[in-house]
Design an enzyme around this catalytic site. Structure first.
Site, PDB file in Angstrom:
ATOM      1  N   HIS A   1     -10.049  -6.171   9.023  1.00  0.00           N
ATOM      2  CA  HIS A   1     -10.683  -5.897   7.733  1.00  0.00           C
ATOM      3  C   HIS A   1     -12.056  -5.246   7.895  1.00  0.00           C
ATOM      4  CE1 HIS A   1      -7.820  -9.163   6.992  1.00  0.00           C
ATOM      5  NE2 HIS A   1      -7.830  -8.844   5.701  1.00  0.00           N
TER       6      HIS A   1
ATOM      7  N   GLU B   1       0.816  -1.209   0.000  1.00  0.00           N
ATOM      8  CA  GLU B   1       0.000   0.000   0.000  1.00  0.00           C
ATOM      9  C   GLU B   1       0.852   1.262   0.000  1.00  0.00           C
ATOM     10  OE1 GLU B   1      -2.407  -3.347   0.964  1.00  0.00           O
ATOM     11  OE2 GLU B   1      -0.568  -2.633   1.950  1.00  0.00           O
TER      12      GLU B   1
END
Length: 331
Positions: free
Chosen positions: A129, A60
């Site tokens: 998540h 990321e």
């Protein structure tokens, strides 16, 4: 108007962005061949090719850094954090670079990039998540934070974000992807004036409820309960969290005299606590007949078990109960 899901509406908006600017590209994990973790980008690789739909390594930091570099050199990149939780790995390029370069270069540089992320809980995806991290980014000057709640405003807000010269954090709650409604697929807007504006989605005169993202859908459904029929409830979808349109909430509270803020995120240092602070610091304070309240997620990591997950996140019955409590206390 075609009927489509939020995921399909977002893909339509992404296609329009790619069509309208030849420098625009998308980058992220599994957005190409796989079509994205939630299917939003399915088919875009075949339509636009590998130069514009870039499957990236699992990094990321690299994805966000790529976007920053491309944005300051003339492109308008759109990058995806497969789950918004993973944006934690990209905090340096987003918070220390994207948010600050326009200021540090005296306005000579803009960073027009969009960081999309699937946020929130409700899918049993557990603690790493399922987070709602939007308030983190509202704390950072230079970033705009957008939280759509349905197909139409997801389409409109993504296009408004695309024409804005600032870096945008675009939080898409996982549970809105399959929501379906008619969508007016309008053209690319001339400006980003749609950002920073909340919307009254239900008129009322007895109590104001402000919310955002998927929680607004929970609130609206709760207000339809037969047991609340005697109450006139005003519901406001905040839509953009930074800048935050507190003025519309203040105007509503002047009318209803009561405020409830509902959110999935924990209450501490949150959007709800900020909004309540702004309301009680405003002219609406003297109109309040009782203290504003916040109905928020528990201060807990998100469990995966369904019965525990629904305990952490406010549900329709929790909203109904809180409205009754607030209304009965003023009778």
């Amino acid at each position: 108007m075609p009927e489509m899901t939020t995921g399909q509406a977002i893909k339509e908006a992404l296609s329009l962005c790619l069509d309208s600017n030849e420098t625009t590209f998308m980058a992220g994990e599994d957005i190409g061949v796989y079509g994205g973790a939630f299917g939003v980008t399915d088919g875009l690789l075949e339509k636009y090719g590998e130069e514009r739909i870039k499957d990236t390594p699992i990094s990321e930091d690299v994805i966000a850094g790529l976007a920053v570099g491309a944005a300051i050199t003339g492109s308008k990149p759109i990058v995806e954090m497969q789950f918004s939780d993973f944006i934690v790995n990209a905090m340096d390029p987003i918070v220390n670079q994207a948010a600050k370069l326009h200021f540090m270069y005296g306005g000579a540089v803009n960073v027009p990039m969009i960081v999309r992320g699937a946020s929130g809980a409700g899918t049993g995806a557990a603690a790493q998540h399922s987070q709602s991290l939007e308030s983190w980014f509202c704390h950072v000057p230079g970033l705009k934070v957008v939280t759509p709640s349905n197909p139409q405003n997801a389409y409109d807000l993504l296009l408004a974000s695309f024409v804005d010269p600032n870096p945008i954090i675009f939080m898409e709650h996982k549970l809105i992807y399959k929501l379906k409604s008619d969508v007016n697929l309008g053209p690319m807007p001339n400006d980003s004036s749609a950002l920073g504006k909340s919307k009254v989605v239900k008129d009322g005169s007895d109590i104001t409820i402000a919310s955002y993202s998927n929680m607004i859908n929970t609130v609206v459904n709760a207000t339809k309960d037969e047991s609340l029929r005697e109450y006139s409830i005003e519901v406001i979808d905040l839509l953009t969290l930074s800048p935050l349109d507190s003025e519309k909430v203040i105007e509503s509270v002047e009318k209803t005299k009561k405020l409830l803020v509902c959110q999935e995120a924990p209450a501490s240092s949150s959007i709800g606590s900020t909004l309540i602070s702004e309301v009680v610091s405003s002219r609406a304070f003297k109109e309040l007949t009782q203290a504003p309240e916040i109905l928020a997620g528990l201060h807990s990591p998100m469990p995966s078990a369904k019965h525990l997950e629904t305990t952490v996140i406010p549900q329709e019955e929790d909203v109904i109960k809180k409205i009754k409590e607030m209304m009965s206390s003023s009778e």
